[in-house]
Design a protein around this motif. Structure first.
Motif, PDB file in Angstrom:
ATOM      1  N   ALA A   1       0.595  -1.168   0.129  1.00 49.09           N
ATOM      2  CA  ALA A   1      -0.483  -0.564  -0.072  1.00 49.09           C
ATOM      3  C   ALA A   1       0.705   1.393   0.361  1.00 49.09           C
ATOM      4  O   ALA A   1       0.490   2.313  -0.470  1.00 49.09           O
ATOM      5  CB  ALA A   1      -0.845   0.231   1.382  1.00 49.09           C
ATOM      6  N   LYS A   2       1.610   1.579   0.643  1.00 45.96           N
ATOM      7  CA  LYS A   2       2.967   2.482   1.174  1.00 45.96           C
ATOM      8  C   LYS A   2       3.471   2.880  -0.495  1.00 45.96           C
ATOM      9  O   LYS A   2       3.779   3.841  -1.014  1.00 45.96           O
ATOM     10  CB  LYS A   2       4.269   2.100   1.767  1.00 45.96           C
ATOM     11  N   GLN A   3       3.899   1.694  -0.681  1.00 43.82           N
ATOM     12  CA  GLN A   3       4.834   1.719  -3.253  1.00 43.82           C
ATOM     13  C   GLN A   3       3.572   2.054  -3.447  1.00 43.82           C
ATOM     14  O   GLN A   3       3.958   3.562  -4.259  1.00 43.82           O
ATOM     15  CB  GLN A   3       4.574   0.532  -3.034  1.00 43.82           C
ATOM     16  N   LYS A   4       1.994   1.992  -3.362  1.00 40.72           N
ATOM     17  CA  LYS A   4       1.185   2.243  -4.392  1.00 40.72           C
ATOM     18  C   LYS A   4       0.720   4.063  -3.978  1.00 40.72           C
ATOM     19  O   LYS A   4       0.606   4.353  -4.692  1.00 40.72           O
ATOM     20  CB  LYS A   4      -0.238   1.641  -4.150  1.00 40.72           C
ATOM     21  N   LEU A   5       0.802   4.403  -3.014  1.00 39.46           N
ATOM     22  CA  LEU A   5       0.524   5.831  -2.331  1.00 39.46           C
ATOM     23  C   LEU A   5       2.016   6.088  -2.994  1.00 39.46           C
ATOM     24  O   LEU A   5       2.280   7.738  -3.583  1.00 39.46           O
ATOM     25  CB  LEU A   5       1.145   5.778  -1.027  1.00 39.46           C
ATOM     26  N   ALA A   6       3.470   6.054  -2.979  1.00 36.80           N
ATOM     27  CA  ALA A   6       4.595   6.937  -3.575  1.00 36.80           C
ATOM     28  C   ALA A   6       4.174   6.727  -5.308  1.00 36.80           C
ATOM     29  O   ALA A   6       4.984   7.931  -5.604  1.00 36.80           O
ATOM     30  CB  ALA A   6       5.521   5.871  -3.298  1.00 36.80           C
ATOM     31  N   GLU A   7       3.556   5.915  -6.024  1.00 32.42           N
ATOM     32  CA  GLU A   7       2.987   5.852  -6.951  1.00 32.42           C
ATOM     33  C   GLU A   7       1.794   7.284  -7.192  1.00 32.42           C
ATOM     34  O   GLU A   7       2.244   7.983  -8.412  1.00 32.42           O
ATOM     35  CB  GLU A   7       2.966   4.406  -7.477  1.00 32.42           C
ATOM     36  N   ILE A   8       1.120   7.497  -6.357  1.00 22.86           N
ATOM     37  CA  ILE A   8       0.379   8.094  -6.384  1.00 22.86           C
ATOM     38  C   ILE A   8       1.330   9.709  -6.031  1.00 22.86           C
ATOM     39  O   ILE A   8       0.549  10.591  -7.240  1.00 22.86           O
ATOM     40  CB  ILE A   8      -1.208   7.801  -5.566  1.00 22.86           C
ATOM     41  N   ASN A   9       1.670   9.795  -5.773  1.00 19.14           N
ATOM     42  CA  ASN A   9       2.512  10.550  -4.918  1.00 19.14           C
ATOM     43  C   ASN A   9       3.156  10.850  -6.922  1.00 19.14           C
ATOM     44  O   ASN A   9       3.167  12.568  -6.810  1.00 19.14           O
ATOM     45  CB  ASN A   9       3.218  11.082  -4.041  1.00 19.14           C
TER      46      ASN A   9
ATOM     47  N   VAL B   1       0.899  12.476  -8.764  1.00 24.94           N
ATOM     48  CA  VAL B   1       0.456  14.379  -8.440  1.00 24.94           C
ATOM     49  C   VAL B   1       1.687  15.113  -8.924  1.00 24.94           C
ATOM     50  O   VAL B   1       1.449  16.772  -9.410  1.00 24.94           O
ATOM     51  CB  VAL B   1       0.168  13.571  -7.098  1.00 24.94           C
ATOM     52  N   ALA B   2       2.441  14.959  -8.987  1.00 27.61           N
ATOM     53  CA  ALA B   2       4.052  15.251  -9.308  1.00 27.61           C
ATOM     54  C   ALA B   2       4.148  16.322 -10.377  1.00 27.61           C
ATOM     55  O   ALA B   2       4.360  16.622 -11.046  1.00 27.61           O
ATOM     56  CB  ALA B   2       5.322  15.398  -8.081  1.00 27.61           C
ATOM     57  N   LEU B   3       3.997  14.831 -10.698  1.00 27.19           N
ATOM     58  CA  LEU B   3       3.971  14.526 -12.784  1.00 27.19           C
ATOM     59  C   LEU B   3       2.907  16.016 -13.129  1.00 27.19           C
ATOM     60  O   LEU B   3       3.129  16.780 -14.125  1.00 27.19           O
ATOM     61  CB  LEU B   3       3.898  13.323 -13.231  1.00 27.19           C
ATOM     62  N   SER B   4       1.907  15.819 -12.397  1.00 24.60           N
ATOM     63  CA  SER B   4       0.614  16.135 -12.377  1.00 24.60           C
ATOM     64  C   SER B   4       0.573  17.979 -12.488  1.00 24.60           C
ATOM     65  O   SER B   4       0.021  18.828 -12.946  1.00 24.60           O
ATOM     66  CB  SER B   4      -0.750  15.387 -12.600  1.00 24.60           C
ATOM     67  N   LYS B   5       1.219  18.070 -11.808  1.00 22.10           N
ATOM     68  CA  LYS B   5       1.505  20.076 -12.092  1.00 22.10           C
ATOM     69  C   LYS B   5       2.740  20.753 -12.284  1.00 22.10           C
ATOM     70  O   LYS B   5       2.787  21.338 -12.251  1.00 22.10           O
ATOM     71  CB  LYS B   5       1.775  19.651  -9.725  1.00 22.10           C
TER      72      LYS B   5
ATOM     73  N   CYS C   1      -6.744  13.764  -3.056  1.00 24.12           N
ATOM     74  CA  CYS C   1      -6.548  12.949  -4.314  1.00 24.12           C
ATOM     75  C   CYS C   1      -7.602  11.452  -4.112  1.00 24.12           C
ATOM     76  O   CYS C   1      -7.466  10.856  -3.245  1.00 24.12           O
ATOM     77  CB  CYS C   1      -5.237  12.788  -5.454  1.00 24.12           C
ATOM     78  N   GLU C   2      -8.578  11.948  -5.363  1.00 22.67           N
ATOM     79  CA  GLU C   2      -9.141  10.554  -5.304  1.00 22.67           C
ATOM     80  C   GLU C   2      -8.551   8.767  -5.350  1.00 22.67           C
ATOM     81  O   GLU C   2      -9.097   8.292  -5.342  1.00 22.67           O
ATOM     82  CB  GLU C   2     -10.280   9.986  -7.268  1.00 22.67           C
ATOM     83  N   GLU C   3      -6.910   8.885  -6.153  1.00 27.50           N
ATOM     84  CA  GLU C   3      -6.515   7.494  -5.741  1.00 27.50           C
ATOM     85  C   GLU C   3      -5.897   7.483  -4.880  1.00 27.50           C
ATOM     86  O   GLU C   3      -6.370   6.596  -4.236  1.00 27.50           O
ATOM     87  CB  GLU C   3      -5.072   7.826  -6.554  1.00 27.50           C
TER      88      GLU C   3
ATOM     89  N   ALA D   1      -7.755   8.310  -1.748  1.00 29.63           N
ATOM     90  CA  ALA D   1      -9.261   8.347  -0.715  1.00 29.63           C
ATOM     91  C   ALA D   1      -9.539   6.432  -1.268  1.00 29.63           C
ATOM     92  O   ALA D   1      -9.780   5.896  -0.377  1.00 29.63           O
ATOM     93  CB  ALA D   1     -10.403   8.836  -1.634  1.00 29.63           C
ATOM     94  N   ALA D   2      -9.223   6.172  -2.341  1.00 29.12           N
ATOM     95  CA  ALA D   2      -9.723   5.414  -2.681  1.00 29.12           C
ATOM     96  C   ALA D   2      -8.329   4.321  -2.135  1.00 29.12           C
ATOM     97  O   ALA D   2      -8.989   2.684  -2.042  1.00 29.12           O
ATOM     98  CB  ALA D   2      -9.522   4.599  -4.441  1.00 29.12           C
ATOM     99  N   LEU D   3      -7.488   4.147  -2.103  1.00 28.23           N
ATOM    100  CA  LEU D   3      -6.691   3.297  -1.440  1.00 28.23           C
ATOM    101  C   LEU D   3      -6.645   3.215   0.013  1.00 28.23           C
ATOM    102  O   LEU D   3      -6.624   2.613   0.346  1.00 28.23           O
ATOM    103  CB  LEU D   3      -5.296   4.000  -1.722  1.00 28.23           C
ATOM    104  N   ILE D   4      -7.276   4.324   0.692  1.00 27.07           N
ATOM    105  CA  ILE D   4      -7.306   4.251   2.138  1.00 27.07           C
ATOM    106  C   ILE D   4      -8.659   4.065   2.413  1.00 27.07           C
ATOM    107  O   ILE D   4      -9.254   3.914   3.891  1.00 27.07           O
ATOM    108  CB  ILE D   4      -6.147   5.183   2.677  1.00 27.07           C
ATOM    109  N   GLY D   5      -9.463   3.805   1.159  1.00 27.92           N
ATOM    110  CA  GLY D   5     -11.080   3.251   1.818  1.00 27.92           C
ATOM    111  C   GLY D   5     -11.945   4.944   2.497  1.00 27.92           C
ATOM    112  O   GLY D   5     -12.574   4.101   3.204  1.00 27.92           O
TER     113      GLY D   5
END
Length: 191
Positions: free
Chosen positions: A57-65, A68-72, A147-149, A151-155
């Motif tokens: 889950a932490k690896q997934k959160l790192a990917e989400i981060n 997010v950084a690339l989108s900004k 972010c939505e991703e 929110a989905a990851l953490i339920g």
């Protein structure tokens, strides 16, 4: 004696995001939360819950981060984008322990705000307790936490909000405290 120690902890506590490569025990974090929950809470709604983000889950959160950084970013330079991407991933990956404080949204607007304030007090209590144990905390409430991703990851449920993403670790540095304006300069006396 206790008040002197508490004053010292309040003044010395820092939000440090550079950590030693040292594991933080989930049991220790859970134990600190058991004390941190003893905050003022109108109507004793106890609106909080906690999500510990570990392993995959932490690896997934790192990917989400990373996303997010690339989108900004506004750069098209591929090397710069890769650096931004790698740095964003590592910002999460290098955190020894990470959890979210989630707050149920009370249907009553006034209680909703009071619940948010109570949850914020809980985070401050946790930060002080962690500092007492030699740990630093970093309270984040930015795009990744909202972010939505994530929110989905953490339920995250529709009737909840994230009060903070709390990063915990043994600090790798000891910054000098920034000066504060004296409270006495901001007191208004009404008679």
């Amino acid at each position: 004696m206790f008040l002197i120690n508490l004053k010292q902890i309040i003044k010395e506590r820092r939000s440090i995001s550079a950590y030693q490569d040292k594991e933080v025990s989930a049991d220790l974090v859970a134990d600190l939360l058991e004390t941190a929950i003893w905050v003022p809470n109108h109507k004793l709604t106890e609106p909080w819950r906690f999500v510990f983000v570990q392993g995959e889950a932490k690896q997934k959160l790192a990917e989400i981060n990373r996303e997010v950084a690339l989108s900004k970013t506004k750069t098209d330079n591929e090397q710069d984008r890769q650096t931004i991407s790698d740095n964003a991933y590592e910002k999460i990956n290098q955190v020894p322990f990470l959890f979210f404080v989630i707050n149920t949204l009370h249907p009553n607007e006034q209680l909703r705000e009071e619940d948010y304030a109570s949850s914020s007090c809980l985070i401050q209590n946790f930060s002080l307790l962690a500092w007492e144990q030699g740990l630093s905390t970093f309270w984040k409430s930015g795009k990744l936490a909202m972010c939505e991703e994530t929110a989905a990851l953490i339920g995250l449920k529709e009737n909840e909000r994230v009060v903070g993403q709390i990063q915990v670790g043994y600090p790798a540095k000891s910054p000098t405290p920034a000066p504060r304006h004296p409270a006495k300069d901001r007191i208004t006396v009404m008679e």
